[in-house]
Design a protein around this motif. Structure first.
Motif, PDB file in Angstrom:
ATOM      1  N   THR A 148     -11.860   4.057  13.982  1.00  8.07           N
ATOM      2  CA  THR A 148     -11.594   2.768  14.616  1.00  8.07           C
ATOM      3  C   THR A 148     -11.688   1.671  13.561  1.00  8.07           C
ATOM      4  OG1 THR A 148     -13.941   2.628  15.226  1.00  8.07           O
ATOM      5  CG2 THR A 148     -12.424   3.456  16.895  1.00  8.07           C
ATOM      6  N   PRO A 149     -10.867   0.623  13.687  1.00  3.31           N
ATOM      7  CA  PRO A 149      -9.830   0.477  14.712  1.00  3.31           C
ATOM      8  C   PRO A 149      -8.622   1.359  14.428  1.00  3.31           C
ATOM      9  CG  PRO A 149      -9.679  -1.333  13.162  1.00  3.31           C
ATOM     10  CD  PRO A 149     -10.893  -0.543  12.766  1.00  3.31           C
ATOM     11  N   SER A 150      -8.018   1.901  15.477  1.00  2.06           N
ATOM     12  CA  SER A 150      -6.711   2.541  15.390  1.00  2.06           C
ATOM     13  C   SER A 150      -5.745   1.674  16.185  1.00  2.06           C
ATOM     14  CB  SER A 150      -6.756   3.965  15.946  1.00  2.06           C
ATOM     15  OG  SER A 150      -7.475   4.813  15.082  1.00  2.06           O
ATOM     16  N   ILE A 151      -4.568   1.482  15.631  1.00  2.19           N
ATOM     17  CA  ILE A 151      -3.694   0.403  16.107  1.00  2.19           C
ATOM     18  C   ILE A 151      -2.284   0.932  16.385  1.00  2.19           C
ATOM     19  CG2 ILE A 151      -2.807  -1.907  15.541  1.00  2.19           C
ATOM     20  CD1 ILE A 151      -5.132  -1.932  13.369  1.00  2.19           C
ATOM     21  N   ALA A 152      -1.691   0.480  17.476  1.00  7.57           N
ATOM     22  CA  ALA A 152      -0.315   0.848  17.814  1.00  7.57           C
ATOM     23  C   ALA A 152       0.432  -0.395  18.269  1.00  7.57           C
ATOM     24  CB  ALA A 152      -0.293   1.917  18.902  1.00  7.57           C
ATOM     25  N   TRP A 153       1.671  -0.542  17.822  1.00  4.09           N
ATOM     26  CA  TRP A 153       2.469  -1.708  18.180  1.00  4.09           C
ATOM     27  C   TRP A 153       3.950  -1.410  18.004  1.00  4.09           C
ATOM     28  CZ3 TRP A 153       0.416  -0.765  13.450  1.00  4.09           C
ATOM     29  CH2 TRP A 153       1.201  -1.004  12.323  1.00  4.09           C
TER      30      TRP A 153
ATOM     31  N   MET B 183      -9.109  -0.598   8.982  1.00  4.09           N
ATOM     32  CA  MET B 183      -8.868  -2.030   8.836  1.00  4.09           C
ATOM     33  C   MET B 183      -7.621  -2.261   7.990  1.00  4.09           C
ATOM     34  SD  MET B 183      -9.754  -5.071   9.557  1.00  4.09           S
ATOM     35  CE  MET B 183      -8.994  -6.608   9.016  1.00  4.09           C
ATOM     36  N   PRO B 184      -6.573  -2.890   8.550  1.00 11.19           N
ATOM     37  CA  PRO B 184      -5.333  -3.109   7.799  1.00 11.19           C
ATOM     38  C   PRO B 184      -5.540  -4.072   6.627  1.00 11.19           C
ATOM     39  CG  PRO B 184      -5.017  -3.440  10.160  1.00 11.19           C
ATOM     40  CD  PRO B 184      -6.488  -3.402   9.928  1.00 11.19           C
ATOM     41  N   SER B 185      -4.813  -3.842   5.562  1.00 12.12           N
ATOM     42  CA  SER B 185      -4.894  -4.740   4.409  1.00 12.12           C
ATOM     43  C   SER B 185      -3.968  -5.936   4.567  1.00 12.12           C
ATOM     44  CB  SER B 185      -4.539  -3.978   3.122  1.00 12.12           C
ATOM     45  OG  SER B 185      -3.234  -3.420   3.212  1.00 12.12           O
ATOM     46  N   ASP B 186      -2.940  -5.806   5.411  1.00 18.12           N
ATOM     47  CA  ASP B 186      -1.961  -6.873   5.598  1.00 18.12           C
ATOM     48  C   ASP B 186      -1.665  -7.023   7.089  1.00 18.12           C
ATOM     49  OD1 ASP B 186       0.040  -8.733   5.497  1.00 18.12           O
ATOM     50  OD2 ASP B 186       1.501  -7.451   4.467  1.00 18.12           O
ATOM     51  N   LEU B 187      -2.277  -8.001   7.725  1.00 19.22           N
ATOM     52  CA  LEU B 187      -2.069  -8.181   9.167  1.00 19.22           C
ATOM     53  C   LEU B 187      -0.670  -8.677   9.494  1.00 19.22           C
ATOM     54  CD1 LEU B 187      -5.456  -9.693  10.406  1.00 19.22           C
ATOM     55  CD2 LEU B 187      -4.697  -7.326  10.388  1.00 19.22           C
ATOM     56  N   LYS B 188      -0.004  -9.294   8.545  1.00 23.61           N
ATOM     57  CA  LYS B 188       1.362  -9.775   8.786  1.00 23.61           C
ATOM     58  C   LYS B 188       2.292  -8.600   9.127  1.00 23.61           C
ATOM     59  CE  LYS B 188       1.309 -13.996   5.986  1.00 23.61           C
ATOM     60  NZ  LYS B 188       1.935 -14.703   4.848  1.00 23.61           N
ATOM     61  N   GLU B 189       2.006  -7.444   8.558  1.00 30.09           N
ATOM     62  CA  GLU B 189       2.853  -6.286   8.843  1.00 30.09           C
ATOM     63  C   GLU B 189       2.756  -5.882  10.307  1.00 30.09           C
ATOM     64  OE1 GLU B 189       3.725  -1.781   7.133  1.00 30.09           O
ATOM     65  OE2 GLU B 189       2.466  -3.169   6.004  1.00 30.09           O
ATOM     66  N   ILE B 190       1.606  -6.099  10.898  1.00 31.99           N
ATOM     67  CA  ILE B 190       1.409  -5.763  12.303  1.00 31.99           C
ATOM     68  C   ILE B 190       1.868  -6.884  13.226  1.00 31.99           C
ATOM     69  CG2 ILE B 190      -0.334  -5.233  14.078  1.00 31.99           C
ATOM     70  CD1 ILE B 190      -2.023  -3.976  11.870  1.00 31.99           C
ATOM     71  N   PHE B 191       1.587  -8.116  12.856  1.00 36.74           N
ATOM     72  CA  PHE B 191       1.790  -9.238  13.769  1.00 36.74           C
ATOM     73  C   PHE B 191       3.111  -9.961  13.585  1.00 36.74           C
ATOM     74  CE2 PHE B 191      -3.093  -9.682  13.623  1.00 36.74           C
ATOM     75  CZ  PHE B 191      -3.228  -8.709  14.607  1.00 36.74           C
ATOM     76  N   GLU B 192       3.789  -9.753  12.450  1.00 37.44           N
ATOM     77  CA  GLU B 192       4.991 -10.549  12.188  1.00 37.44           C
ATOM     78  C   GLU B 192       6.234  -9.727  11.890  1.00 37.44           C
ATOM     79  OE1 GLU B 192       4.268 -13.523   9.229  1.00 37.44           O
ATOM     80  OE2 GLU B 192       2.415 -14.234  10.148  1.00 37.44           O
ATOM     81  N   LYS B 193       6.092  -8.576  11.295  1.00 39.73           N
ATOM     82  CA  LYS B 193       7.264  -7.832  10.814  1.00 39.73           C
ATOM     83  C   LYS B 193       7.854  -6.922  11.882  1.00 39.73           C
ATOM     84  CE  LYS B 193       5.804  -8.029   5.985  1.00 39.73           C
ATOM     85  NZ  LYS B 193       5.485  -7.270   4.768  1.00 39.73           N
TER      86      LYS B 193
END
Length: 250
Positions: free
Chosen positions: A222-227, A240-250
């Motif tokens: 954890t955290p494990s993330i799906a989007w 823990m992601p190193s780049d949140l933009k990849e999850i939230f913006e791309k």
């Protein structure tokens, strides 16, 4: 970012051959549906057979039913040269169907809403009350959540400590789980939930469902993330992601 949920993990071909089940192909189809097989699309089949590709419990497979309604094969079918008539059809037709079904299953899990319900980017996060990286992810996600662009759905699991499961139960049984969850993360997990002494059956079932999903989809931390990304493609990652933009913006 590594995509950890691979479609190949959800593809399997368990061979079943049956005869004398029915004299009606539709009756066989209905029986297989009753047993849990979901028919997705008709596929080419040898003479005398009708072929389908589909899935059972998110594992892809093919079904071939004889046109006289007396026989069916559930599993991989080969021609005389040893070429599979199933694999290419699964690869062509099943990836989207399976991942759509995975997304629907995540929707049906038990999660804590975080952010506006009409935020366009939906992100599922498997989290444990005792996971420091989950608290860190929550903190760093605030700009996107508070802007109304992202909503997080925190799927609650108890996997880190012995008391985690009972703490999740306490959270889910609270009068306002969203407020309690927010308070825990604002304080970076320093406020600990008191473990529930007795976990009602319905709460235990919800926690089990969440944790079974986590294991089924190959998540082990954890955290494990799906989007879904901006193109609508299913993505996943863990840790823990190193780049949140990849999850939230791309």
């Amino acid at each position: 970012m590594n995509t950890l949920l691979k479609t190949s993990l959800l593809i399997g071909t368990l061979l079943t051959v049956a005869c004398g089940v029915s004299a009606n192909p539709n009756a066989i189809k209905k029986q297989l549906e009753k047993e849990g097989f979901q028919f997705v699309k008709p596929i080419p089949a040898p003479e005398g057979l009708t072929g389908w590709v589909g899935h059972e419990d998110q594992y892809s497979n093919t079904v071939f039913i004889s046109n006289d309604g007396k026989y069916y094969i559930k599993g991989e079918l080969f021609d005389a040269q040893g070429n599979s008539l199933s694999n290419s059809q699964i690869e062509t037709h099943m990836k989207k169907a399976i991942l759509d079904n995975v997304w629907k299953t995540l929707e049906d899990s038990t999660w804590i809403q975080d952010g506006k319900t009409d935020a366009p980017r939906i992100v599922y996060v498997f989290s444990d009350p005792n996971c420091p990286y989950c608290h860190k992810f929550w903190q760093e996600a605030r700009p996107w959540v508070e802007s109304g662009k992202v909503q997080l759905r925190h799927v609650q699991v108890g996997v880190i400590r012995e008391e985690s499961r009972a703490q999740v139960a306490t959270l889910l049984m609270s009068k306002n789980p969203t407020a309690v969850f927010h308070d825990i993360n604002v304080n970076r997990g320093k406020k600990r939930l008191k473990p529930a002494e007795n976990i009602p059956v319905e709460i235990a079932e919800k926690i089990d469902f969440n944790q079974n999903l986590m294991g089924k989809y190959g998540f082990f931390s954890t955290p494990s993330i799906a989007w879904r990304d901006s193109k609508g493609n299913f993505q996943s990652a863990q840790g823990m992601p190193s780049d949140l933009k990849e999850i939230f913006e791309k």
